[in-house]
Structure formats: structure tokens, C-alpha cells
Design a protein around this motif. Structure first.
Motif, short mmCIF file in Angstrom:
data_model
loop_
_atom_site.label_atom_id
_atom_site.label_comp_id
_atom_site.label_asym_id
_atom_site.label_seq_id
_atom_site.Cartn_x
_atom_site.Cartn_y
_atom_site.Cartn_z
N VAL A 229 -2.52 5.60 -3.49
CA VAL A 229 -3.87 5.76 -4.02
C VAL A 229 -3.91 6.98 -4.94
O VAL A 229 -3.59 8.10 -4.51
CB VAL A 229 -4.89 5.94 -2.88
CG1 VAL A 229 -6.30 6.08 -3.45
CG2 VAL A 229 -4.81 4.76 -1.91
N PRO A 230 -4.26 6.78 -6.23
CA PRO A 230 -4.30 7.91 -7.17
C PRO A 230 -5.22 9.03 -6.69
O PRO A 230 -6.31 8.78 -6.18
CB PRO A 230 -4.84 7.27 -8.46
CG PRO A 230 -4.52 5.82 -8.33
CD PRO A 230 -4.63 5.52 -6.88
N GLY A 231 -4.75 10.27 -6.82
CA GLY A 231 -5.55 11.42 -6.43
C GLY A 231 -5.73 11.59 -4.95
O GLY A 231 -6.66 12.28 -4.50
N SER A 232 -4.85 10.95 -4.17
CA SER A 232 -4.98 11.01 -2.72
C SER A 232 -3.60 11.05 -2.08
O SER A 232 -2.59 10.72 -2.71
CB SER A 232 -5.76 9.79 -2.22
OG SER A 232 -5.68 9.67 -0.82
N ASP A 233 -3.57 11.45 -0.80
CA ASP A 233 -2.32 11.44 -0.06
C ASP A 233 -2.05 10.07 0.58
O ASP A 233 -0.99 9.87 1.19
CB ASP A 233 -2.35 12.51 1.05
CG ASP A 233 -2.37 13.92 0.48
OD1 ASP A 233 -1.86 14.10 -0.65
OD2 ASP A 233 -2.90 14.83 1.16
N GLU A 234 -3.01 9.17 0.47
CA GLU A 234 -2.86 7.85 1.07
C GLU A 234 -1.81 7.03 0.34
O GLU A 234 -1.82 6.95 -0.89
CB GLU A 234 -4.19 7.10 1.06
CG GLU A 234 -5.28 7.74 1.88
CD GLU A 234 -6.58 6.96 1.78
OE1 GLU A 234 -6.74 5.98 2.52
OE2 GLU A 234 -7.42 7.34 0.94
N ASN A 235 -0.90 6.42 1.08
CA ASN A 235 0.16 5.61 0.48
C ASN A 235 0.39 4.37 1.34
O ASN A 235 0.74 4.47 2.51
CB ASN A 235 1.45 6.43 0.38
CG ASN A 235 2.50 5.74 -0.45
OD1 ASN A 235 2.60 4.51 -0.47
ND2 ASN A 235 3.32 6.50 -1.15
N TYR A 236 0.19 3.20 0.71
CA TYR A 236 0.35 1.93 1.42
C TYR A 236 1.47 1.09 0.80
O TYR A 236 1.43 -0.13 0.85
CB TYR A 236 -0.96 1.15 1.38
CG TYR A 236 -2.14 1.90 1.96
CD1 TYR A 236 -2.23 2.14 3.32
CD2 TYR A 236 -3.16 2.38 1.13
CE1 TYR A 236 -3.30 2.84 3.86
CE2 TYR A 236 -4.24 3.07 1.66
CZ TYR A 236 -4.31 3.30 3.02
OH TYR A 236 -5.37 3.99 3.55
N ASP A 237 2.47 1.78 0.23
CA ASP A 237 3.57 1.05 -0.42
C ASP A 237 4.27 0.11 0.55
O ASP A 237 4.80 -0.93 0.13
CB ASP A 237 4.60 2.04 -0.99
CG ASP A 237 4.22 2.55 -2.37
OD1 ASP A 237 3.51 1.83 -3.08
OD2 ASP A 237 4.62 3.67 -2.73
N HIS A 238 4.30 0.44 1.84
CA HIS A 238 5.01 -0.39 2.81
C HIS A 238 4.42 -1.79 2.92
O HIS A 238 5.09 -2.72 3.36
CB HIS A 238 5.00 0.28 4.18
CG HIS A 238 3.62 0.54 4.74
ND1 HIS A 238 2.82 1.57 4.30
CD2 HIS A 238 2.91 -0.13 5.68
CE1 HIS A 238 1.67 1.54 4.96
NE2 HIS A 238 1.70 0.51 5.80
N ARG A 239 3.18 -1.96 2.47
CA ARG A 239 2.56 -3.28 2.55
C ARG A 239 3.13 -4.25 1.51
O ARG A 239 3.03 -5.46 1.67
CB ARG A 239 1.04 -3.15 2.39
CG ARG A 239 0.38 -2.45 3.57
CD ARG A 239 -1.10 -2.21 3.36
NE ARG A 239 -1.69 -1.55 4.53
CZ ARG A 239 -2.92 -1.05 4.56
NH1 ARG A 239 -3.69 -1.14 3.48
NH2 ARG A 239 -3.37 -0.46 5.65
N LYS A 240 3.73 -3.70 0.46
CA LYS A 240 4.43 -4.58 -0.49
C LYS A 240 5.56 -5.30 0.23
O LYS A 240 5.82 -6.49 -0.03
CB LYS A 240 4.99 -3.76 -1.65
CG LYS A 240 3.96 -3.10 -2.57
CD LYS A 240 4.66 -2.43 -3.75
CE LYS A 240 3.68 -1.77 -4.70
NZ LYS A 240 3.11 -0.54 -4.15
N GLU A 241 6.22 -4.60 1.14
CA GLU A 241 7.31 -5.21 1.90
C GLU A 241 6.78 -6.32 2.80
O GLU A 241 7.45 -7.33 3.01
CB GLU A 241 8.00 -4.13 2.75
CG GLU A 241 9.26 -4.61 3.47
CD GLU A 241 10.36 -5.01 2.52
OE1 GLU A 241 11.07 -5.99 2.85
OE2 GLU A 241 10.50 -4.37 1.47
N TRP A 242 5.57 -6.17 3.32
CA TRP A 242 4.97 -7.23 4.13
C TRP A 242 4.86 -8.53 3.33
O TRP A 242 5.20 -9.60 3.82
CB TRP A 242 3.57 -6.83 4.60
CG TRP A 242 3.49 -5.65 5.49
CD1 TRP A 242 4.53 -4.93 6.04
CD2 TRP A 242 2.29 -5.03 5.97
NE1 TRP A 242 4.04 -3.90 6.80
CE2 TRP A 242 2.68 -3.93 6.79
CE3 TRP A 242 0.93 -5.28 5.78
CZ2 TRP A 242 1.75 -3.11 7.41
CZ3 TRP A 242 -0.01 -4.47 6.40
CH2 TRP A 242 0.40 -3.39 7.21
N VAL A 243 4.35 -8.41 2.10
CA VAL A 243 4.20 -9.59 1.25
C VAL A 243 5.56 -10.19 0.93
O VAL A 243 5.76 -11.41 1.02
CB VAL A 243 3.45 -9.24 -0.06
CG1 VAL A 243 3.29 -10.49 -0.93
CG2 VAL A 243 2.09 -8.63 0.24
#
Length: 367
Positions: free
Chosen positions: A34-48
């Protein structure tokens, strides 16, 4: 403009190639950083990525290309009702129960169905025919894939509500020129979005998988005489372990391969039928050439080394680069040459499909 009825364009009873797009609600970065944030959900790409591979092994649907980004995912899929017709009732039941299992192991993977579980389906002819149709239905593929990603993400976030937009966008792709352009468009998404500089670094794309498979094949050594397995067994095992084993082959090879469905014995995909009149290496070379034109901002120039496939298809560099850069904007209901789209009619309404003015003007330049 009102979105067209998907059933007017897509029929699981027909072999069709469809470009699908699913976007996260409000285009939020729910599958990335998420731009401008510490939130990162890159691992969900692996789910798809993992679900696409699982579904490719069970559905009667070929995966031609795919890419997973932070706010959406693209897939180019080919429905294969002709493959489903080669399966008996037990195989239909088994495959559906591997997609929607009654039992799972501790890791959440489907366990092979028991005989009583198979009987609940194969002993009911109406249910068998219903599932036979679903197994070649791209809408069911997308429905289950998006549903599982959304449920898993909501559990992780301890949240509710929508994860993806209401409906996925599905555009039938009806001729060779547009199938090639769409496949390249999908594979170049990471580069176009400035998420990667090269195809090799374009994670969660079919392009990266095909390149990795080429590298793997080049590293494979021939089995020696003392090997316990035959050369054919070794070749089969190698093929099944290749990074692109779940993807449809690129080369259609109509001159060499037998006609018909060509069901696959690999267990990783439903068929061994290709989708383009070119080899995997030729496709990757075209991808690399196209990526360089886009990345270097050279859309306006005419390169001296125009790939032969573009010459054969009669596509000028200007038209080709516009196609792969703006594919989604050029084709909103159906993808193909304007004259080919004009010949199509809705499966339910019988009405012609709209072709955008800019699309007609683009192809008129090449005439």
C-alpha cells in the motif's frame, strides 16, 4: 454504458478464448504494498498464482497467460467442453470433488474423494451433467477463484465485505491477431505498471514461468544407461516439474499434432493443445522485443528487426504497440479485428457487438 450480459458472449458449451480481469474493490492495494503505508499484501499474489495452478489441473480450461498485480489480476483462458466429453462420470465427479472437496488435509489441500463421495455425484445423472458443464465454464472458474481469495483475505484481516468488484470482466478473443496481442498484453503488465524492468523479474506472470521452463530444460541432462527409469519416463517427469507445466503450450503445431481435443496425461493441465502458430521461443522473443519498445518509449519508430510473426499477420509496428499498450481500452465487449467482430452476434439477443471508433480507426491505418 450498460455492461453487456456475459451469457450473451460466453458459452461453456463452446470452445472459446476469454480475457478475464478482476479488480479489487475501489482499486485498493489489497494484493500488494500500500503506497505511503507499512501495509504489504504481496503474499496474496501467491494465493492467486497457486489457485490458478490447482484449477488448471482439474477444470477443462486451458490457461494461456496470466498476471497478478497489486489491484487486479488478468487471465487468458480457453474453455474446453470437448475435453470434458472425454471424461466418464467418475472422472467428472473426481475432478469436481478435488475443486470443492468434502475433506482436506491439515494444510488445507483437497484429499482424494472416497468411493461414497464419488457416488453422491455419479449416481445422479442430472448432477453429473450440471458439473460437466461447470468444469468448462470460465464463469465458475472465476467465481470460485475470487471467492476463495476474498474469504481468505477477509479471515486474515478479520474483516467482512467485498474484496473484488461485483463482476469480473470477460472479453471473448476471436481471432489469431487478438489472441497474440492479448497474451502479450497480459504478460507485459508488470513492465507496463513499472513493477519490473524485465520479463524474468515479472513475478506471478506466465511470461516468467515460460522463461524459467526454458532455463530448466537447458539444464536437464540426459539419463545415463544405469538409470532405473526409461528415457520417456524421465522426459515425462521433467515435463511435469517444469515451471510452466500447468500452462497451455504456445505452439499449436497443427501440422504435426493429431486433430481433436488432445487431453493431457501430465496431471497439471487439461490439454496439450497450443494456441499460437509459433514456438515458445518465438513468443518469448516477441515479448522481449515488445517490452523494449514500450519501456524505451519508442512506440513511434519503425524498428529494422520487426518480428516475422507481425509481418505474417500484417500488423504494423504502430498498430501492434498500440494493441499491446491499450488492449483493455480498445476492446470492451469482444476482442478481434473490427470486421470479425461485426460478423458476431449475441448468443441470446442476436444483436451485433459494439466496436469503438478508436479501434476501427487504428485498424484502418493498417489497411
Amino acid at each position: 454504458m450498460t455492461r453487456s450480459n456475459r451469457g450473451d458472449k460466453i458459452d461453456p458449451r463452446e470452445v472459446q478464448i476469454v480475457h478475464t480481469i478482476s479488480r479489487t474493490t475501489r482499486a485498493c492495494y489489497l494484493m500488494g504494498c500500500v503506497p505511503g503505508s507499512d501495509e504489504n499484501y504481496d503474499h496474496r499474489k501467491e494465493w492467486v498464482d497457486e489457485l490458478i495452478q490447482r484449477f488448471a489441473a482439474q477444470f477443462a480450461i486451458d490457461v494461456l497467460s496470466f498476471s497478478v498485480l497489486s489491484t487486479h489480476h488478468h487471465q487468458l483462458l480457453r474453455s474446453r467442453p470437448d475435453i470434458v466429453q472425454t471424461w466418464d462420470d467418475t472422472e467428472v465427479a473426481r475432478r469436481w470433488l478435488m475443486i470443492c472437496p468434502k475433506r482436506k488435509d491439515k494444510a488445507g489441500n483437497a484429499l482424494p474423494p472416497s468411493e461414497p463421495e464419488l457416488d453422491t455425484i455419479r449416481n445422479c445423472p442430472i448432477r453429473v451433467e450440471e458439473l460437466r458443464l461447470r468444469l468448462s465454464d470460465i464463469s465458475w472458474w472465476m467465481r470460485l477463484l475470487n471467492q476463495r481469495i476474498a474469504q481468505r483475505a477477509n479471515r486474515e484481516d478479520d474483516a467482512g465485505g467485498r474484496f473484488f468488484e461485483d463482476r469480473f470482466k470477460g472479453i471473448p478473443v476471436i481471432d489469431e491477431e487478438s489472441v497474440l496481442a492479448c497474451a502479450v498484453y497480459v504478460d507485459l503488465n508488470w513492465i507496463r505498471a513499472c513493477m519490473a524492468e524485465t520479463l524474468e523479474l515479472s513475478e506471478h506472470t506466465s511470461a516468467q514461468r515460460r522463461i524459467a521452463a526454458v532455463d530448466s530444460e537447458q539444464q536437464v541432462t540426459e539419463p545415463d544407461d544405469s538409470a532405473a527409469e526409461s528415457g520417456n519416463d524421465a522426459s515425462t517427469r521433467c515435463h511435469q516439474s517444469l515451471p510452466d507445466s500447468f500452462l497451455a503450450p504456445v505452439d499449436l503445431c497443427e501440422a504435426n499434432n493429431p486433430p481433436g481435443p488432445q487431453p493431457s496425461d501430465s496431471g497439471a493441465r487439461c490439454s496439450d493443445k497450443g494456441f499460437l502458430s509459433m514456438s515458445r521461443l518465438e513468443y518469448l522473443e516477441l515479448l522481449d522485443w515488445s517490452a523494449r519498445q514500450i519501456r524505451d518509449g519508442k512506440r513511434g519508430r519503425t524498428p529494422d528487426d520487426l518480428p516475422p510473426i507481425l509481418i505474417r499477420l500484417g500488423l504494423s509496428p504502430t498498430v501492434w504497440l498500440k494493441l499491446i499498450a491499450d488492449f483493455d481500452d480498445l476492446f470492451t465487449t469482444m476482442a478481434g479485428l473490427p470486421e470479425h467482430i461485426d460478423q458476431q452476434r449475441g448468443k441470446q439477443t442476436g444483436r451485433p457487438f459494439h466496436v469503438r471508433k478508436q479501434t476501427r480507426e487504428l485498424f484502418a491505418q493498417a489497411a
